[in-house]
Scaffold this motif. Structure first.
Motif, PDB file in Angstrom:
ATOM      1  N   GLY A  48      38.386  48.889  38.569  1.00 31.41           N
ATOM      2  CA  GLY A  48      37.162  49.409  39.166  1.00 31.41           C
ATOM      3  C   GLY A  48      35.976  48.516  38.839  1.00 31.41           C
ATOM      4  N   HIS A  49      34.782  49.080  39.008  1.00 27.01           N
ATOM      5  CA  HIS A  49      33.575  48.258  38.876  1.00 27.01           C
ATOM      6  C   HIS A  49      33.178  48.032  37.426  1.00 27.01           C
ATOM      7  CE1 HIS A  49      33.366  49.264  43.108  1.00 27.01           C
ATOM      8  NE2 HIS A  49      32.632  48.157  43.229  1.00 27.01           N
ATOM      9  N   GLY A  50      32.539  46.917  37.199  1.00 26.55           N
ATOM     10  CA  GLY A  50      32.066  46.578  35.867  1.00 26.55           C
ATOM     11  C   GLY A  50      31.736  45.097  35.831  1.00 26.55           C
ATOM     12  N   ARG A  51      31.556  44.602  34.618  1.00 25.54           N
ATOM     13  CA  ARG A  51      31.287  43.169  34.466  1.00 25.54           C
ATOM     14  C   ARG A  51      32.594  42.427  34.248  1.00 25.54           C
ATOM     15  NH1 ARG A  51      25.821  41.782  33.341  1.00 25.54           N
ATOM     16  NH2 ARG A  51      24.540  43.634  33.103  1.00 25.54           N
ATOM     17  N   ASN A  52      32.533  41.121  34.476  1.00 27.67           N
ATOM     18  CA  ASN A  52      33.727  40.289  34.283  1.00 27.67           C
ATOM     19  C   ASN A  52      33.406  39.222  33.247  1.00 27.67           C
ATOM     20  OD1 ASN A  52      36.394  39.612  34.944  1.00 27.67           O
ATOM     21  ND2 ASN A  52      35.710  37.937  36.262  1.00 27.67           N
ATOM     22  N   GLU A  53      32.798  39.647  32.126  1.00 30.36           N
ATOM     23  CA  GLU A  53      32.266  38.664  31.183  1.00 30.36           C
ATOM     24  C   GLU A  53      33.025  38.606  29.865  1.00 30.36           C
ATOM     25  OE1 GLU A  53      27.929  39.050  30.981  1.00 30.36           O
ATOM     26  OE2 GLU A  53      28.044  39.875  33.007  1.00 30.36           O
ATOM     27  N   THR A  91      45.795  41.279  39.828  1.00 28.61           N
ATOM     28  CA  THR A  91      44.474  41.810  40.183  1.00 28.61           C
ATOM     29  C   THR A  91      43.484  40.673  40.419  1.00 28.61           C
ATOM     30  OG1 THR A  91      43.608  41.958  37.918  1.00 28.61           O
ATOM     31  CG2 THR A  91      44.869  43.854  38.744  1.00 28.61           C
ATOM     32  N   VAL A  92      42.378  41.030  41.055  1.00 31.41           N
ATOM     33  CA  VAL A  92      41.313  40.067  41.303  1.00 31.41           C
ATOM     34  C   VAL A  92      39.982  40.762  41.022  1.00 31.41           C
ATOM     35  CG1 VAL A  92      41.211  40.687  43.776  1.00 31.41           C
ATOM     36  CG2 VAL A  92      40.363  38.465  43.050  1.00 31.41           C
ATOM     37  N   TYR A  93      39.030  39.999  40.504  1.00 30.03           N
ATOM     38  CA  TYR A  93      37.689  40.548  40.291  1.00 30.03           C
ATOM     39  C   TYR A  93      36.813  39.987  41.399  1.00 30.03           C
ATOM     40  CZ  TYR A  93      33.192  41.620  38.178  1.00 30.03           C
ATOM     41  OH  TYR A  93      31.927  42.095  37.946  1.00 30.03           O
ATOM     42  N   GLY A 133      30.872  43.494  40.011  1.00 29.61           N
ATOM     43  CA  GLY A 133      31.943  43.405  40.998  1.00 29.61           C
ATOM     44  C   GLY A 133      32.988  44.450  40.639  1.00 29.61           C
ATOM     45  N   GLY A 134      34.132  44.354  41.287  1.00 31.56           N
ATOM     46  CA  GLY A 134      35.177  45.328  40.986  1.00 31.56           C
ATOM     47  C   GLY A 134      36.513  44.625  40.771  1.00 31.56           C
ATOM     48  N   ARG A 135      37.329  45.164  39.866  1.00 34.11           N
ATOM     49  CA  ARG A 135      38.688  44.637  39.702  1.00 34.11           C
ATOM     50  C   ARG A 135      39.631  45.511  40.517  1.00 34.11           C
ATOM     51  NH1 ARG A 135      41.031  40.805  37.076  1.00 34.11           N
ATOM     52  NH2 ARG A 135      39.175  40.392  35.812  1.00 34.11           N
ATOM     53  N   ALA A 136      40.351  44.855  41.413  1.00 29.44           N
ATOM     54  CA  ALA A 136      41.244  45.552  42.342  1.00 29.44           C
ATOM     55  C   ALA A 136      42.543  44.766  42.444  1.00 29.44           C
ATOM     56  CB  ALA A 136      40.578  45.641  43.716  1.00 29.44           C
ATOM     57  N   TYR A 143      41.406  49.792  43.707  1.00 27.09           N
ATOM     58  CA  TYR A 143      40.812  49.485  42.419  1.00 27.09           C
ATOM     59  C   TYR A 143      41.796  49.787  41.288  1.00 27.09           C
ATOM     60  CZ  TYR A 143      36.524  48.289  44.659  1.00 27.09           C
ATOM     61  OH  TYR A 143      35.609  47.638  45.424  1.00 27.09           O
ATOM     62  N   ALA A 144      42.058  48.771  40.490  1.00 33.67           N
ATOM     63  CA  ALA A 144      43.017  48.877  39.395  1.00 33.67           C
ATOM     64  C   ALA A 144      42.820  47.683  38.478  1.00 33.67           C
ATOM     65  CB  ALA A 144      44.446  48.884  39.929  1.00 33.67           C
ATOM     66  N   GLY A 145      43.102  47.891  37.195  1.00 31.80           N
ATOM     67  CA  GLY A 145      42.947  46.814  36.220  1.00 31.80           C
ATOM     68  C   GLY A 145      44.263  46.117  35.934  1.00 31.80           C
ATOM     69  N   GLN A 146      44.206  45.193  34.969  1.00 35.22           N
ATOM     70  CA  GLN A 146      45.405  44.421  34.637  1.00 35.22           C
ATOM     71  C   GLN A 146      46.543  45.318  34.158  1.00 35.22           C
ATOM     72  OE1 GLN A 146      43.748  41.536  31.925  1.00 35.22           O
ATOM     73  NE2 GLN A 146      42.860  40.336  33.579  1.00 35.22           N
ATOM     74  N   SER A 147      46.179  46.494  33.642  1.00 38.50           N
ATOM     75  CA  SER A 147      47.233  47.394  33.161  1.00 38.50           C
ATOM     76  C   SER A 147      47.982  48.074  34.303  1.00 38.50           C
ATOM     77  CB  SER A 147      46.673  48.422  32.182  1.00 38.50           C
ATOM     78  OG  SER A 147      45.705  49.204  32.811  1.00 38.50           O
TER      79      SER A 147
END
Ligand SMILES: Cc1cc2nc3c(=O)[nH]c(=O)nc-3n(C[C@H](O)[C@H](O)[C@H](O)COP(=O)(O)O)c2cc1C
Length: 286
Positions: A105-110, A181-183, A200-203, A248-252
């Protein structure tokens, strides 16, 4: 936790809040600070139903935190870098949620979860929660062993039987690998959703993101010139086409399976206790 987005109606918030409060268990809601800057009404609506916890993320939590405190709720904030952590610690926030870039989902990619968690644990005595990339008893043990007060899990539950997502979407999450996944901001730009640029969002990577994530300027041009792309992504969402809709989904996602209910997942995650006690014995010096 209810995820209250920018487009949820007052009726939906009421219906979901009633459902959550009818469980008799502690419940809460996550809201976006940049949406609440326009109007605090979605927060007021959810507070009418007595949540014990409100999470305000993605912007200045101040006014929302004050309102939630007046209503007797504890307040948390998801942070994604050192500056946001400082902001949370300077605000009237009860719980800091370190949300690493692995998260869905949404958040930072830092910054990823562990460095952020370690920084927060040495910066504050407030409860710190770890989010991003946690999906198994091993993951929960890792963050609780480090000193986090809780693990905050999204993606694993997005594939659970109770999740309101379409079966195609859950299937896509359940069959993805940890590197699928991609951010990107591409999905928001195509849908004309005004997320601040830093979020951005991780999906899951799919046909749409393969086409546009590397060509954001071309995508902007395309969207400025007509509605075709916005309409096609909306159609993909309606029919739950995981090749073109945002999933929307993370690496997990690579550690998540479909077909399990939330209680089964929780029971499995509770295996962190045995892992922590074995680790304590293994590394005990005495
Ligand atoms: C499908 C999905 C929807 C989400 N919706 C919200 C939301 O509405 N509000 C919010 O604050 N966070 C939302 N999140 C982010 C989670 O709160 C959390 O930070 C993240 O899922 C943790 O990482 P994980 O996905 O690796 O477990 C969402 C995450 C996912 C996967």
């Amino acid at each position: 936790m209810l995820g209250i987005g920018g487009s949820n109606t007052a009726e939906w918030i009421t219906e979901q809040s009633l459902l959550a409060s009818s469980t008799g268990k502690p419940w809460g809601a996550g809201l976006m600070a940049w949406v609440l800057e326009v109007s605090l009404d979605p927060l007021r609506q959810v507070l009418e139903h007595g949540p014990s916890f409100i999470c305000v993320s993605f912007g200045d939590p101040g006014p929302a935190a004050a309102l939630a405190h007046q209503a007797g709720a504890l307040v948390g904030m998801q942070v994604g870098n050192a500056a946001e952590l400082d902001r949370a610690l300077q605000s009237d926030i009860d719980v800091v949620i370190c949300r690493g870039s692995e998260g869905g989902g949404h958040g930072r990619n830092e910054v990823s979860t562990l460095p952020l968690l370690q920084l927060a644990l040495r910066s504050t005595g407030k409860p710190v929660v770890a989010a991003g990339g946690i999906a198994t008893a091993q993951g929960v043990a890792a963050v609780l062993g480090a000193g986090a007060s809780a693990a905050w899990i999204g993606t694993r539950f997005a594939a659970a039987t109770e999740s309101m997502s379409h079966g195609n979407i859950k299937q896509a999450i359940g069959s993805a690998g940890i590197d699928d996944t991609v951010y990107t901001r591409a999905f928001d730009i195509a849908q004309r959703i005004a997320w601040p640029v830093e979020y951005g969002g991780r999906a899951l990577r799919n046909h749409f993101s393969d086409t546009w994530a590397g060509n954001i300027e071309g995508l902007r041009r395309h969207v400025r010139e007509g509605d075709e792309l916005t309409e096609s992504i909306e159609r993909a969402r309606v029919v739950a086409d995981p090749d073109n809709a945002p999933v929307y989904a993370g690496q997990s996602a690579g550690l998540s399976t479909t077909g399990h209910d939330a209680a089964t997942i929780i029971a499995e995650l509770a295996g962190f206790r045995g892992l922590l006690s074995r680790a304590a014995h293994r590394w005990d010096n005495s």
